[in-house]
Design an enzyme around this catalytic site. Structure first.
Site, PDB file in Angstrom:
ATOM      1  N   ARG A 170     -37.009  -1.263  29.795  1.00  0.00           N
ATOM      2  CA  ARG A 170     -36.710  -2.043  28.587  1.00  0.00           C
ATOM      3  C   ARG A 170     -35.530  -2.989  28.810  1.00  0.00           C
ATOM      4  O   ARG A 170     -35.393  -3.979  28.105  1.00  0.00           O
ATOM      5  CB  ARG A 170     -36.334  -1.102  27.425  1.00  0.00           C
ATOM      6  CG  ARG A 170     -37.415  -0.223  26.920  1.00  0.00           C
ATOM      7  CD  ARG A 170     -36.830   0.848  26.002  1.00  0.00           C
ATOM      8  NE  ARG A 170     -36.117   0.331  24.851  1.00  0.00           N
ATOM      9  CZ  ARG A 170     -36.695  -0.014  23.710  1.00  0.00           C
ATOM     10  NH1 ARG A 170     -37.993   0.094  23.573  1.00  0.00           N
ATOM     11  NH2 ARG A 170     -35.986  -0.469  22.703  1.00  0.00           N
ATOM     12  N   ARG A 174     -30.210  -9.296  35.202  1.00  0.00           N
ATOM     13  CA  ARG A 174     -30.158 -10.751  35.395  1.00  0.00           C
ATOM     14  C   ARG A 174     -29.104 -11.145  36.409  1.00  0.00           C
ATOM     15  O   ARG A 174     -28.010 -10.614  36.389  1.00  0.00           O
ATOM     16  CB  ARG A 174     -29.773 -11.433  34.076  1.00  0.00           C
ATOM     17  CG  ARG A 174     -30.753 -11.233  32.985  1.00  0.00           C
ATOM     18  CD  ARG A 174     -30.611 -12.368  31.979  1.00  0.00           C
ATOM     19  NE  ARG A 174     -31.410 -12.031  30.817  1.00  0.00           N
ATOM     20  CZ  ARG A 174     -30.896 -11.527  29.713  1.00  0.00           C
ATOM     21  NH1 ARG A 174     -29.594 -11.356  29.601  1.00  0.00           N
ATOM     22  NH2 ARG A 174     -31.683 -11.233  28.717  1.00  0.00           N
ATOM     23  N   ARG A 245     -36.391  12.979  19.861  1.00  0.00           N
ATOM     24  CA  ARG A 245     -34.939  12.982  19.802  1.00  0.00           C
ATOM     25  C   ARG A 245     -34.537  12.545  18.407  1.00  0.00           C
ATOM     26  O   ARG A 245     -35.185  11.699  17.782  1.00  0.00           O
ATOM     27  CB  ARG A 245     -34.349  12.002  20.828  1.00  0.00           C
ATOM     28  CG  ARG A 245     -34.640  12.385  22.243  1.00  0.00           C
ATOM     29  CD  ARG A 245     -33.991  13.668  22.668  1.00  0.00           C
ATOM     30  NE  ARG A 245     -32.547  13.536  22.829  1.00  0.00           N
ATOM     31  CZ  ARG A 245     -31.746  14.571  23.078  1.00  0.00           C
ATOM     32  NH1 ARG A 245     -32.235  15.816  23.140  1.00  0.00           N
ATOM     33  NH2 ARG A 245     -30.440  14.384  23.243  1.00  0.00           N
ATOM     34  N   ARG A 276     -22.941   5.810  21.249  1.00  0.00           N
ATOM     35  CA  ARG A 276     -22.406   4.472  20.974  1.00  0.00           C
ATOM     36  C   ARG A 276     -21.703   4.429  19.630  1.00  0.00           C
ATOM     37  O   ARG A 276     -21.898   5.315  18.796  1.00  0.00           O
ATOM     38  CB  ARG A 276     -23.480   3.394  21.057  1.00  0.00           C
ATOM     39  CG  ARG A 276     -24.731   3.675  20.281  1.00  0.00           C
ATOM     40  CD  ARG A 276     -25.841   2.639  20.620  1.00  0.00           C
ATOM     41  NE  ARG A 276     -27.090   3.056  20.015  1.00  0.00           N
ATOM     42  CZ  ARG A 276     -28.287   2.574  20.313  1.00  0.00           C
ATOM     43  NH1 ARG A 276     -28.414   1.625  21.222  1.00  0.00           N
ATOM     44  NH2 ARG A 276     -29.367   3.018  19.718  1.00  0.00           N
ATOM     45  N   GLU A 296     -22.800   7.506  17.031  1.00  0.00           N
ATOM     46  CA  GLU A 296     -24.163   8.067  17.144  1.00  0.00           C
ATOM     47  C   GLU A 296     -24.185   9.259  18.089  1.00  0.00           C
ATOM     48  O   GLU A 296     -23.782   9.142  19.240  1.00  0.00           O
ATOM     49  CB  GLU A 296     -25.132   7.015  17.708  1.00  0.00           C
ATOM     50  CG  GLU A 296     -25.357   5.858  16.787  1.00  0.00           C
ATOM     51  CD  GLU A 296     -26.480   4.936  17.261  1.00  0.00           C
ATOM     52  OE1 GLU A 296     -27.268   5.326  18.157  1.00  0.00           O
ATOM     53  OE2 GLU A 296     -26.542   3.805  16.744  1.00  0.00           O
ATOM     54  N   TYR A 343     -42.615   4.377  21.923  1.00  0.00           N
ATOM     55  CA  TYR A 343     -41.283   3.788  21.765  1.00  0.00           C
ATOM     56  C   TYR A 343     -41.421   2.293  21.438  1.00  0.00           C
ATOM     57  O   TYR A 343     -41.071   1.444  22.235  1.00  0.00           O
ATOM     58  CB  TYR A 343     -40.539   4.018  23.079  1.00  0.00           C
ATOM     59  CG  TYR A 343     -39.049   3.794  23.111  1.00  0.00           C
ATOM     60  CD1 TYR A 343     -38.340   3.328  22.018  1.00  0.00           C
ATOM     61  CD2 TYR A 343     -38.336   4.067  24.272  1.00  0.00           C
ATOM     62  CE1 TYR A 343     -36.972   3.139  22.086  1.00  0.00           C
ATOM     63  CE2 TYR A 343     -36.973   3.880  24.359  1.00  0.00           C
ATOM     64  CZ  TYR A 343     -36.296   3.412  23.270  1.00  0.00           C
ATOM     65  OH  TYR A 343     -34.946   3.215  23.356  1.00  0.00           O
ATOM     66  N   ASP A 345     -40.804  -1.324  19.701  1.00  0.00           N
ATOM     67  CA  ASP A 345     -39.790  -2.137  19.040  1.00  0.00           C
ATOM     68  C   ASP A 345     -40.355  -2.611  17.707  1.00  0.00           C
ATOM     69  O   ASP A 345     -41.558  -2.524  17.469  1.00  0.00           O
ATOM     70  CB  ASP A 345     -39.443  -3.344  19.916  1.00  0.00           C
ATOM     71  CG  ASP A 345     -38.558  -2.946  21.091  1.00  0.00           C
ATOM     72  OD1 ASP A 345     -37.785  -1.985  20.948  1.00  0.00           O
ATOM     73  OD2 ASP A 345     -38.647  -3.598  22.151  1.00  0.00           O
TER      74      ASP A 345
HETATM   75  N1  UDP Z   1     -29.404   2.663  28.803  1.00  0.00           N
HETATM   76  C1  UDP Z   1     -28.394   3.043  29.650  1.00  0.00           C
HETATM   77  N2  UDP Z   1     -27.136   2.570  29.454  1.00  0.00           N
HETATM   78  C2  UDP Z   1     -26.833   1.737  28.430  1.00  0.00           C
HETATM   79  C3  UDP Z   1     -27.877   1.323  27.570  1.00  0.00           C
HETATM   80  C4  UDP Z   1     -29.140   1.827  27.771  1.00  0.00           C
HETATM   81  O1  UDP Z   1     -28.616   3.817  30.553  1.00  0.00           O
HETATM   82  O2  UDP Z   1     -25.655   1.353  28.295  1.00  0.00           O
HETATM   83  C5  UDP Z   1     -30.751   3.218  29.031  1.00  0.00           C
HETATM   84  C6  UDP Z   1     -30.942   4.547  28.302  1.00  0.00           C
HETATM   85  O3  UDP Z   1     -31.789   5.359  29.094  1.00  0.00           O
HETATM   86  C7  UDP Z   1     -31.651   4.113  27.052  1.00  0.00           C
HETATM   87  C8  UDP Z   1     -32.545   3.011  27.562  1.00  0.00           C
HETATM   88  O4  UDP Z   1     -31.751   2.355  28.546  1.00  0.00           O
HETATM   89  O5  UDP Z   1     -32.374   5.170  26.482  1.00  0.00           O
HETATM   90  C9  UDP Z   1     -33.040   2.043  26.527  1.00  0.00           C
HETATM   91  O6  UDP Z   1     -31.944   1.455  25.880  1.00  0.00           O
HETATM   92  P1  UDP Z   1     -32.098   0.635  24.524  1.00  0.00           P
HETATM   93  O7  UDP Z   1     -30.831  -0.071  24.285  1.00  0.00           O
HETATM   94  O8  UDP Z   1     -33.342  -0.155  24.603  1.00  0.00           O
HETATM   95  O9  UDP Z   1     -32.260   1.834  23.493  1.00  0.00           O
HETATM   96  P2  UDP Z   1     -32.370   1.840  21.878  1.00  0.00           P
HETATM   97  O10 UDP Z   1     -31.499   0.736  21.378  1.00  0.00           O
HETATM   98  O11 UDP Z   1     -33.816   1.720  21.553  1.00  0.00           O
HETATM   99  O12 UDP Z   1     -31.823   3.190  21.526  1.00  0.00           O
END
Ligand code: UDP
Length: 365
Positions: A170, A174, A245, A276, A296, A343, A345
Site C-alpha cells: 500500500r 519514491r 484488529r 500514531r 491510537e 482492506y 480504501d
Molecule cells: N507501515 C509501517 N510504518 C509506517 C506506516 C505504515 O510499517 O510508518 C505499514 C504497516 O504495516 C501498516 C501498513 O504499512 O499496517 C499500511 O499502512 P497505512 O498507512 O496504509 O495504514 P492505515 O492508514 O490503513 O491504517
C-alpha cells in the site's frame, strides 16, 4: 415494504442507498450504532472535526468516484504527509529521498538505490513471500528495522514474517522528494467533516439508528437485504471466528494551538504503546486556540469491540470464503470492508457500491 434493507450506514451502505433511491427504489438503512457514517464518522469538539474512528483521508485515481463524492461535499486540499517518529528521530513518509537522506546521509537517487540494493542482496531475498521480506526488498533492512517492524507488529499484533506482503505494498517508495503519502490524482477531506457528507448522501432516505439487524431478521420488510457488517457475525459464527484488529482511541483536548505540527505522526518504535497520534485540526488547516489529539492503540478484536481491519492471511481468507459460499440465495448482497473482509480504501468502497447498485438496476430492468 421496501425494495432494499441496507444493513449499515457506513460508506458502502450509504452510497448504495443513494444510487438506489435516485433510481426510484425504496430503501431503508439501519445501523446498530447511534450515528451514521460508520468508521468515517466525525464529531465536533472545540470546533474541530474529530475523526472518531481514526484518520480518514479520501484519495483516488477514479474520476467517476471523485465526481460522485464531490456532489455531496466540498473537499479541501489536504495532502497526507505523515511523519515517523522513531525514538525521537523524525523521518518523512512515505519512503522518499528525505527518508533516505535522514537514514543514510545519501543525497542522490542513485546513492539511495544502491544502498537499498546492497541491503536487499545481504538479506538474500529473491521472491518476497511475506511482509518482512517484501519490506526489506523495497527499502532495505535499516528502514525496515526503524520504520516498519515495530509499527507493523503493534498494528497487527503478529510478527512481520507471518503477515501478507500485500499490506506493505500500500505504501509508495519514491526516489524523489515528494512527501505525498498517496499516489492519487485526487485527494482531500470533506470541509466540515465526514458526517456532513453522509448527511447529504442519506438526505431523504429513511434511516433507523440504534437498530440491530437481528431485531428485523425474521420480518420480511424488504425484497432484498444488503449486508455490510461482519460476515461471521451474520452467520452467528457457526464456522468459527474471523480475526480482526480493533483500535482504541485516547482523545484529549489540549490547551495549546499546536501539539505536533502535523495531522499524523506515526510512532514506529516497539516501546511506545500507541501506533500514531492524530492532531485533528490539521486535516482542515484549523486555527482554533485549542487542539484535539487522539492516540491510537491497536489490539486483537474480541466480541463487543468494533472491527477495524480484516487480517487477510491465508487462514482467515479461506474461512471468509467458506462463509461467503453459504450465501446462495440472491436476496442477500454483501459489500464493504467488513462483509467482503478486504482492506479496502474509501474510494474502492464507493466504486464497489456504485457498481453493485448499477448491476442491481440492470438486472431489474
Ligand atoms: N507501515 C509501517 N510504518 C509506517 C506506516 C505504515 O510499517 O510508518 C505499514 C504497516 O504495516 C501498516 C501498513 O504499512 O499496517 C499500511 O499502512 P497505512 O498507512 O496504509 O495504514 P492505515 O492508514 O490503513 O491504517
Amino acid at each position: 415494504m421496501y425494495d432494499y434493507l441496507i444493513v449499515g450506514a457506513g460508506l458502502y451502505g450509504s452510497v448504495f442507498a443513494r444510487v438506489m433511491t435516485d433510481a426510484g427504489k425504496k430503501v431503508l438503512v439501519i445501523d446498530k450504532r447511534s450515528h451514521i457514517g460508520g468508521n468515517c464518522y466525525t464529531e465536533q469538539i472545540e470546533g474541530i472535526n474529530v475523526h472518531k474512528y481514526g484518520a480518514h483521508i479520501f484519495h483516488t485515481n477514479d474520476e467517476e468516484v471523485w465526481k460522485f463524492v464531490n456532489r455531496y461535499a466540498s473537499f479541501n486540499r489536504y495532502t497526507n504527509s505523515p511523519v515517523a517518529n522513531y525514538n525521537g528521530e523524525l523521518y518523512s513518509l512515505p519512503f522518499n529521498m528525505y527518508t533516505f537522506n535522514r537514514m543514510w546521509g545519501v543525497v542522490t537517487p542513485d546513492e539511495a538505490k544502491s544502498k537499498i540494493d546492497e541491503q536487499r542482496k545481504e538479506a538474500g531475498i529473491k521472491e518476497p513471500s511475506n511482509l518482512e521480506e517484501q519490506a526489506i526488498s523495497l527499502v532495505g533492512k535499516d528502514i525496515y528495522e526503524k520504520l516498519i517492524k515495530g509499527y507493523t507488529q503493534k498494528q497487527w499484533g503478529r510478527p512481520c514474517n507471518e503477515l501478507p506482503a500485500s499490506i506493505i505494498k500500500r505504501l509508495p517508495v519514491r526516489f524523489t522528494f515528494d512527501n505525498n503519502y498517496f499516489n492519487a490524482l485526487y485527494q482531500g477531506i470533506p470541509i466540515g467533516g465526514y458526517t456532513k457528507l453522509f448527511e447529504k448522501l442519506l438526505e431523504g432516505i429513511e434511516v433507523r439508528l440504534d437498530t440491530d439487524y437481528a431485531s428485523l431478521k425474521g420480518d420480511s420488510i424488504a425484497s432484498k437485504v444488503v449486508y455490510t457488517g461482519a460476515l461471521d457475525e451474520y452467520f452467528d459464527y457457526k464456522l468459527g471466528r474471523l480475526e480482526y484488529r480493533t483500535v482504541r482511541f485516547e482523545t484529549e483536548v489540549l490547551d495549546t494551538d499546536n501539539f505536533q505540527g502535523n495531522a499524523v505522526v506515526n510512532y514506529t518504535d516497539e516501546s511506545t504503546p500507541y501506533t500514531r497520534i492524530i492532531e485533528h485540526k490539521f486535516f482542515e488547516f484549523g486555527t482554533q486556540e485549542k487542539t484535539v489529539i487522539s492516540r491510537e492503540y491497536s489490539s486483537e478484536w474480541k466480541p463487543g469491540d468494533e472491527p477495524f481491519y480484516p487480517v487477510n492471511d491465508d487462514k482467515n481468507d479461506a474461512l471468509h470464503e467458506k462463509y461467503a459460499a453459504l450465501i446462495t440465495a440472491g436476496d442477500v448482497l454483501l459489500g464493504g470492508r467488513m462483509a467482503d473482509y478486504k482492506y479496502y480504501d474509501m474510494d474502492v468502497t464507493v466504486r464497489k457500491a456504485i457498481d453493485a447498485a448499477k448491476k442491481e438496476l440492470e438486472g431489474n430492468d
